[in-house]
Design a protein around this motif. Sequence first.
Motif, PDB file in Angstrom:
ATOM      1  N   ALA A 181       0.826  -1.206   0.000  1.00 50.96           N
ATOM      2  CA  ALA A 181       0.000   0.000   0.000  1.00 50.96           C
ATOM      3  C   ALA A 181       0.857   1.251   0.000  1.00 50.96           C
ATOM      4  CB  ALA A 181      -0.926  -0.004   1.215  1.00 50.96           C
ATOM      5  N   VAL A 182       1.912   1.246   0.808  1.00 56.51           N
ATOM      6  CA  VAL A 182       2.816   2.404   0.881  1.00 56.51           C
ATOM      7  C   VAL A 182       3.562   2.581  -0.437  1.00 56.51           C
ATOM      8  CG1 VAL A 182       4.863   3.346   2.013  1.00 56.51           C
ATOM      9  CG2 VAL A 182       3.055   2.270   3.384  1.00 56.51           C
ATOM     10  N   ALA A 183       4.100   1.472  -0.969  1.00 60.09           N
ATOM     11  CA  ALA A 183       4.874   1.547  -2.212  1.00 60.09           C
ATOM     12  C   ALA A 183       4.013   2.013  -3.378  1.00 60.09           C
ATOM     13  CB  ALA A 183       5.483   0.179  -2.524  1.00 60.09           C
ATOM     14  N   ALA A 184       2.756   1.554  -3.418  1.00 66.71           N
ATOM     15  CA  ALA A 184       1.868   1.940  -4.521  1.00 66.71           C
ATOM     16  C   ALA A 184       1.538   3.425  -4.484  1.00 66.71           C
ATOM     17  CB  ALA A 184       0.584   1.119  -4.461  1.00 66.71           C
ATOM     18  N   ALA A 185       1.522   4.000  -3.264  1.00 63.30           N
ATOM     19  CA  ALA A 185       1.140   5.405  -3.134  1.00 63.30           C
ATOM     20  C   ALA A 185       2.319   6.364  -3.223  1.00 63.30           C
ATOM     21  CB  ALA A 185       0.417   5.611  -1.800  1.00 63.30           C
ATOM     22  N   VAL A 186       3.548   5.880  -3.047  1.00 61.30           N
ATOM     23  CA  VAL A 186       4.726   6.753  -3.007  1.00 61.30           C
ATOM     24  C   VAL A 186       4.854   7.651  -4.238  1.00 61.30           C
ATOM     25  CG1 VAL A 186       7.262   6.712  -3.192  1.00 61.30           C
ATOM     26  CG2 VAL A 186       6.109   5.476  -1.355  1.00 61.30           C
ATOM     27  N   PRO A 187       4.595   7.178  -5.462  1.00 55.96           N
ATOM     28  CA  PRO A 187       4.722   8.074  -6.627  1.00 55.96           C
ATOM     29  C   PRO A 187       3.832   9.316  -6.555  1.00 55.96           C
ATOM     30  CG  PRO A 187       4.634   5.790  -7.341  1.00 55.96           C
ATOM     31  CD  PRO A 187       4.315   5.793  -5.882  1.00 55.96           C
ATOM     32  N   HIS A 188       2.806   9.269  -5.692  1.00 54.69           N
ATOM     33  CA  HIS A 188       1.891  10.400  -5.574  1.00 54.69           C
ATOM     34  C   HIS A 188       2.262  11.320  -4.409  1.00 54.69           C
ATOM     35  CE1 HIS A 188      -0.889   8.452  -8.435  1.00 54.69           C
ATOM     36  NE2 HIS A 188      -0.571   7.328  -7.810  1.00 54.69           N
TER      37      HIS A 188
END
Length: 443
Positions: A181-188
């Motif tokens: 969840a954290v990795a998926a959101a990092v680009p944002h």
Amino acid sequence: MTGNVTGKSPAHVGADARVPVRPAGRLTVWQGTALYVGAVLGTGVIALPALAARAAGPASLLAWLGMVLLSVPLAATFSALGARYPDGGGVSTYVRHAFGGRAAAVVGWCFYFAVPAGCPAAGMFAGAYVANALGGGRLTVALTAPVLLVVVTVANGFGLRVSGRLQLVLAVLLVTLLLAAVAAAVPHARVDNLRPFAPHGWAAVGSAAALLVWSFAGWEAITHLAADFRRPARDLPRAALMAVAVVGVLYLAVAAAGLLVLGPAAGTTDAPLAELLALGTGGTARGPAAVVAVLLTLGVMNSYFAGAAKLGAALGRDGALPSWLARGSSAGEVPRRSLALVSGLAAVALAVTTFAGVGPQPLVLLSTGSFVTVYALGTAAALRLLPRGTLHHRAALLALIAVAALLLMTGRYLLWPLIVTAGALGYVRWRRERDKRQSRRVS
């Protein structure tokens, strides 16, 4: 009521005393770490990042960091006690050595009767996420919570070998999902979302920390299983240290990601993990969020059921509860009678709150004050039992100071542990008078 396990009065129990238990357990360091992670990384990670952000904004990261740092002495204290006194009584055993049988009965009752209240509340929290994903409202919640109770009861009924393996699988899945969840959101993520850093003032950091205290409860729970480790003196402290690192990284990562990605919205959403997953996947994330919630809840309930069942057997052995609960108190044994009582009380608590329609809040309040009381007596016992001048003794002093502040913040929620205390002392007195009458008849 029996005396100290060592056979000595509290005044004669020195810092080097040990409970004469020969460990015969099967728990490994990795399984112990998983049990710790499950006990501490509770349902707080689902909602508390939003509550902390609402209270202090981006400055809530300081509150998260402070609570992670405070977890170090607390975990070190209880793991040191568990390593020196590997007994199913856990905190009750330590308090018995330090302050005697009555105090041990009090702390034992506070922990034992807090679990049947806290675990159904956790099940209802998970049920709300499942209902959010599948629909069905209160009916889905009412069906999900008892299913979780049955799963953890059956797992613990087969013994800690099965329960420990289940917890290890749950912990791996949980860590993977949270990091995903954290990795998926990092680009944002946007650094600008951290400005202003303290919109509600620096004092709000303290308010956020008070909220987060409950996310870090659980460091005492696994000490009840100390004798079930293969090598308690070595494995328990290692498991605690690894768990502190895992829990600290996950909490800080989820909180930081929420603030950096969601910005001001981090304090308004009720499901920050679902929001992070939705941003990362580009769609709705109710299903994955429900999976995370269920895994978190299973981990918490499994850890606390295992610890409470073992504690109840030890209390029955020591005379603080009826002796028929004593079966399963030794290392490697399964305390099925105590487990059945915990499970039955949890089912009753869940049924009452469900039919009354009051939700999980009353159950949370019942368990909150009890665990704070357990921490207070446990850390006070550590100051008397651990060798002076050692790192663990200093950690216990720091932990006791932190718990004293927590007691002040608990306030009226201490009413329930006071009622439990009266019940424990009343039972001990009745038990002693009964034993005296039986002795007179025999003589």
